[in-house]
Motif scaffolding. Structure first.
Motif, mmCIF file in Angstrom:
data_model
loop_
_atom_site.group_PDB
_atom_site.id
_atom_site.type_symbol
_atom_site.label_atom_id
_atom_site.label_comp_id
_atom_site.label_asym_id
_atom_site.label_seq_id
_atom_site.Cartn_x
_atom_site.Cartn_y
_atom_site.Cartn_z
ATOM 1 N N THR A 6 67.094 -58.632 -17.713
ATOM 2 C CA THR A 6 68.282 -59.015 -18.483
ATOM 3 C C THR A 6 67.891 -59.826 -19.716
ATOM 4 O OG1 THR A 6 69.664 -59.037 -16.485
ATOM 5 C CG2 THR A 6 70.492 -60.247 -18.404
ATOM 6 N N ARG A 42 66.724 -60.391 -13.166
ATOM 7 C CA ARG A 42 66.892 -61.547 -14.064
ATOM 8 C C ARG A 42 65.967 -61.432 -15.269
ATOM 9 N NH1 ARG A 42 66.965 -64.298 -9.103
ATOM 10 N NH2 ARG A 42 64.780 -64.911 -9.333
ATOM 11 N N SER A 51 65.720 -59.140 -7.205
ATOM 12 C CA SER A 51 66.557 -60.011 -8.038
ATOM 13 C C SER A 51 65.722 -60.655 -9.134
ATOM 14 C CB SER A 51 67.229 -61.089 -7.179
ATOM 15 O OG SER A 51 66.264 -61.864 -6.494
#
Length: 306
Positions: free
Chosen positions: A222, A219, A215
């Motif tokens: 992105t 993040r 994760s």
């Protein structure tokens, strides 16, 4: 006495079974080691994000580039922990690592070429600033904004592949997929930023997204995708130099006093030169580190075959 011995033997047998039952199996131990490796890598990404540096500033790019070395060290610790040296790897894993290291070296060469392009542009601008007072016309010929640089070279010749394996070999292969995906992603980020070519990142990011499921990485990716692809951002300091160039050109062309604009550009070029020099040394250092590791692996196998 015989009965007592029999009872003790029976009790010992039960304790042995209980001990083996609670002792982690090799599969559990290997899974724990792999999870530990993934946790280390994820924490490195989190620590990088916590720096809160501006994406694509030179400081951010340098810290991002350092992730490759840190992740490679985490991989080396994993190899030691599961007691599975490269000399024991199957041919497919050895081949995978050699392809990866070769691709990294190609990336580093391309990054060095981008840095050389920026250094040449900085030199031309410095010459232009020095001509600003004596020959404004000649100064204008040299005061051109730094242009994007791209070699249109296919950087990843051999992409990581899924493989069917088990035990320690499976752990190594999975970890290789992680370090490859992140290594290529980092190089794509750095090269896209330095060259101003977002197509490089669009190609390389697929490798990272395909093999890195943390994760923390999702993040980070992105935010980087938004900066490079959506906003078409380049290196922050390059933009600032180009803005200073535009101000100086406007002042000279308008026949106005350009002392302040020239001084501002000189300062920015001085900082830019130092940043290029420091980062260039880091790229060369990691190039030598990866090349040395690759040569050691090859020499080790040559000695085994003799």
């Amino acid at each position: 006495m015989v009965l007592l011995v029999a009872k003790i033997s029976k009790l010992y047998s039960k304790l042995e079974n209980l001990h083996h039952h609670h002792q982690p199996s090799q599969t559990e131990a290997l899974s724990a080691s792999l999870e530990g490796f993934e946790s280390q890598v994820s924490n490195l990404l989190k620590k990088f994000q916590s720096l809160e540096l501006e994406i694509l500033s030179f400081s951010w790019i340098q810290q991002c580039f350092e992730l490759i070395s840190l992740i490679n060290k985490a991989f080396a610790r994993l190899v030691v922990e599961i007691e599975y040296p490269a000399s024991s790897w199957e041919a497919s894993s050895v081949d995978e690592y050699l392809k990866y290291s070769l691709n990294l070296l190609d990336f580093f060469n391309s990054i060095s070429s981008s840095l050389s392009h920026l250094a040449q542009a900085r030199l031309s601008l410095s010459h232009g600033v020095n001509l600003e007072e004596k020959s404004p016309a000649l100064a204008l010929k040299n005061l051109k904004p730094i242009q994007p640089f791209s070699s249109n070279k296919e950087l990843v010749k051999e992409k990581v592949k899924e493989a069917s394996c088990s035990g320690k070999e499976e752990v190594i292969h999975h970890a290789l997929m992680v370090i490859e995906g992140l290594g290529y992603w980092v190089c794509g980020v750095v090269l896209s930023g330095l060259s101003g070519d977002d197509k490089i990142y669009s190609e390389v990011r697929k490798l990272g997204i395909g093999f890195v499921k943390f994760s923390s990485f999702i993040r980070l990716e992105t935010s980087v995708y938004e900066a490079i692809v959506e906003k078409k951002s380049g290196v922050k300091e390059v933009k600032e130099v180009n803005e200073a160039v535009a101000k100086l050109v406007t002042a000279i062309s308008g026949g106005k006093s350009s002392d302040d604009e020239a001084e501002e550009l000189r300062k920015k070029l001085g900082v830019f030169e130092a940043q290029l020099e420091v980062f260039g040394k880091e790229v060369n250092h990691l190039f030598d580190e990866v090349l040395s590791g690759r040569n050691q692996l090859l020499n080790g196998f040559r000695q085994l075959s003799e």
